[in-house]
Design a protein around this motif. Structure first.
Motif, PDB file in Angstrom:
ATOM      1  N   ASN A 106     -15.343 -19.829  26.954  1.00 16.53           N
ATOM      2  CA  ASN A 106     -14.205 -18.943  26.739  1.00 16.53           C
ATOM      3  C   ASN A 106     -14.592 -17.469  26.748  1.00 16.53           C
ATOM      4  O   ASN A 106     -13.888 -16.633  26.186  1.00 16.53           O
ATOM      5  CB  ASN A 106     -13.517 -19.317  25.416  1.00 16.53           C
ATOM      6  N   GLY A 107     -15.727 -17.152  27.370  1.00 14.57           N
ATOM      7  CA  GLY A 107     -16.124 -15.768  27.576  1.00 14.57           C
ATOM      8  C   GLY A 107     -16.897 -15.126  26.439  1.00 14.57           C
ATOM      9  O   GLY A 107     -17.181 -13.936  26.492  1.00 14.57           O
ATOM     10  N   VAL A 108     -17.255 -15.865  25.407  1.00 18.21           N
ATOM     11  CA  VAL A 108     -18.042 -15.319  24.304  1.00 18.21           C
ATOM     12  C   VAL A 108     -19.491 -15.753  24.511  1.00 18.21           C
ATOM     13  O   VAL A 108     -19.770 -16.933  24.684  1.00 18.21           O
ATOM     14  CB  VAL A 108     -17.531 -15.849  22.937  1.00 18.21           C
ATOM     15  N   SER A 109     -20.391 -14.799  24.492  1.00 17.33           N
ATOM     16  CA  SER A 109     -21.794 -15.097  24.735  1.00 17.33           C
ATOM     17  C   SER A 109     -22.374 -15.917  23.578  1.00 17.33           C
ATOM     18  O   SER A 109     -22.523 -15.417  22.470  1.00 17.33           O
ATOM     19  CB  SER A 109     -22.595 -13.796  24.903  1.00 17.33           C
ATOM     20  N   CYS A 110     -22.676 -17.166  23.853  1.00 18.03           N
ATOM     21  CA  CYS A 110     -23.218 -18.067  22.835  1.00 18.03           C
ATOM     22  C   CYS A 110     -24.089 -19.106  23.538  1.00 18.03           C
ATOM     23  O   CYS A 110     -23.669 -19.712  24.519  1.00 18.03           O
ATOM     24  CB  CYS A 110     -22.091 -18.749  22.067  1.00 18.03           C
ATOM     25  N   ARG A 111     -25.275 -19.287  23.034  1.00 18.67           N
ATOM     26  CA  ARG A 111     -26.196 -20.303  23.565  1.00 18.67           C
ATOM     27  C   ARG A 111     -26.883 -21.045  22.423  1.00 18.67           C
ATOM     28  O   ARG A 111     -27.987 -21.537  22.554  1.00 18.67           O
ATOM     29  CB  ARG A 111     -27.274 -19.673  24.454  1.00 18.67           C
ATOM     30  N   ILE A 112     -26.222 -21.116  21.275  1.00 22.81           N
ATOM     31  CA  ILE A 112     -26.837 -21.707  20.090  1.00 22.81           C
ATOM     32  C   ILE A 112     -27.199 -23.169  20.311  1.00 22.81           C
ATOM     33  O   ILE A 112     -28.258 -23.616  19.885  1.00 22.81           O
ATOM     34  CB  ILE A 112     -25.929 -21.526  18.858  1.00 22.81           C
ATOM     35  N   CYS A 113     -26.347 -23.917  20.993  1.00 22.94           N
ATOM     36  CA  CYS A 113     -26.659 -25.331  21.235  1.00 22.94           C
ATOM     37  C   CYS A 113     -27.918 -25.471  22.085  1.00 22.94           C
ATOM     38  O   CYS A 113     -28.774 -26.312  21.801  1.00 22.94           O
ATOM     39  CB  CYS A 113     -25.472 -26.051  21.865  1.00 22.94           C
ATOM     40  N   GLN A 114     -28.038 -24.647  23.101  1.00 25.53           N
ATOM     41  CA  GLN A 114     -29.216 -24.679  23.969  1.00 25.53           C
ATOM     42  C   GLN A 114     -30.462 -24.282  23.183  1.00 25.53           C
ATOM     43  O   GLN A 114     -31.514 -24.912  23.315  1.00 25.53           O
ATOM     44  CB  GLN A 114     -29.035 -23.726  25.149  1.00 25.53           C
ATOM     45  N   ASP A 115     -30.351 -23.279  22.344  1.00 20.29           N
ATOM     46  CA  ASP A 115     -31.487 -22.822  21.548  1.00 20.29           C
ATOM     47  C   ASP A 115     -31.962 -23.880  20.561  1.00 20.29           C
ATOM     48  O   ASP A 115     -33.146 -23.936  20.224  1.00 20.29           O
ATOM     49  CB  ASP A 115     -31.134 -21.548  20.781  1.00 20.29           C
ATOM     50  N   ASN A 116     -31.062 -24.717  20.071  1.00 18.07           N
ATOM     51  CA  ASN A 116     -31.413 -25.730  19.088  1.00 18.07           C
ATOM     52  C   ASN A 116     -31.800 -27.075  19.687  1.00 18.07           C
ATOM     53  O   ASN A 116     -32.225 -27.967  18.958  1.00 18.07           O
ATOM     54  CB  ASN A 116     -30.257 -25.926  18.104  1.00 18.07           C
ATOM     55  N   CYS A 117     -31.660 -27.220  20.988  1.00 20.09           N
ATOM     56  CA  CYS A 117     -32.000 -28.485  21.644  1.00 20.09           C
ATOM     57  C   CYS A 117     -33.487 -28.493  22.000  1.00 20.09           C
ATOM     58  O   CYS A 117     -33.907 -27.858  22.956  1.00 20.09           O
ATOM     59  CB  CYS A 117     -31.149 -28.697  22.897  1.00 20.09           C
ATOM     60  N   GLU A 118     -34.275 -29.219  21.222  1.00 23.45           N
ATOM     61  CA  GLU A 118     -35.719 -29.305  21.444  1.00 23.45           C
ATOM     62  C   GLU A 118     -36.071 -29.990  22.756  1.00 23.45           C
ATOM     63  O   GLU A 118     -37.157 -29.800  23.283  1.00 23.45           O
ATOM     64  CB  GLU A 118     -36.387 -30.073  20.306  1.00 23.45           C
ATOM     65  N   HIS A 119     -35.172 -30.795  23.271  1.00 17.17           N
ATOM     66  CA  HIS A 119     -35.456 -31.582  24.470  1.00 17.17           C
ATOM     67  C   HIS A 119     -35.015 -30.909  25.761  1.00 17.17           C
ATOM     68  O   HIS A 119     -35.240 -31.434  26.842  1.00 17.17           O
ATOM     69  CB  HIS A 119     -34.804 -32.966  24.346  1.00 17.17           C
TER      70      HIS A 119
END
Length: 170
Positions: A106-119
Motif C-alpha cells: 500500500n505504498g508504505v516502506s516496510c520490510r519487517i517480515c523480510q528482516d525477521n525471516c532467518e530463512h
C-alpha cells in the motif's frame, strides 16, 4: 457433505472435528489429533516460546502472531497421550501468506517480515508507484511465524501447504 450424511454421522457418533484451519502444535496429525488430545495443558506448559494457547473449545492452538516457533519439540515431548508426535515436529504443514493490507503493498516502506525471516523466504518485488509486493517462497518458508509476529499491520497469516509430489504422469 449433505445434511442427511452429516446427521447420520452425528447419530453414529462420528462427528467430524477435523478443522484444517486451526494451527495445532508441532507434531499434531491432522486426522488423529482431536481424538488423542485430552486438553491436559502439558504442551502449553512445555512451550518455551509461550505461543500455544487454547481455542474457544479448549483445544491447543499455536498463535504465531504472538511469536515464532523454534520447533524445539518440547510440546510434543511433553504430550502424554501421543497426540503430538516428536518425530513429526519437522513435518510442519503451515506456510506464510501475506494479505492485501500489507503496508508495502500500500505504498508504505516496510520490510519487517523480510528482516525477521532467518530463512530468506520473503523477498520484495518492486512495483510501480513506490510499492513493493512481497514474494514468498513456500519451499524455503518453514512456517515458524517470525514474520507474523513482527508485522505491524498483522498482514501475515498461515495456510496449509502440501508439497508437490514427484510422481511422473504418462
Amino acid at each position: 457433505m449433505n445434511k442427511l450424511a452429516s446427521r447420520r454421522a452425528f447419530l453414529k457418533g462420528k462427528v467430524s472435528r477435523n478443522d484444517q484451519t486451526s494451527i495445532r502444535p508441532p507434531g499434531a496429525d491432522a486426522d488423529e489429533f482431536l481424538d488423542l488430545c485430552t486438553r491436559c495443558d502439558e504442551c502449553r506448559e512445555a512451550c518455551p516460546e509461550d505461543i500455544i494457547k487454547f481455542d474457544s473449545q479448549g483445544w491447543p492452538v499455536v498463535q504465531l502472531d504472538a511469536g515464532p516457533c523454534t520447533f524445539c519439540g518440547d510440546c510434543a515431548s511433553a504430550c502424554p497421550t501421543g497426540a503430538l508426535n516428536p518425530e513429526q515436529v519437522e513435518a510442519w504443514p503451515w506456510r506464510a501468506k501475506v494479505a492485501a493490507s500489507c503496508l508495502s503493498m500500500n505504498g508504505v516502506s516496510c520490510r519487517i517480515c523480510q528482516d525477521n525471516c532467518e530463512h530468506g523466504a520473503i523477498r520484495f518485488r518492486l512495483q510501480t508507484g513506490g510499492r513493493a509486493e512481497p514474494v514468498l517462497d513456500a519451499d524455503t518458508c518453514t512456517g515458524c511465524g517470525a514474520c507474523a509476529s513482527a508485522c505491524p499491520a498483522g498482514s501475515v497469516s498461515f495456510e496449509r501447504h502440501t508439497p508437490p509430489t514427484n510422481e511422473v504422469t504418462l
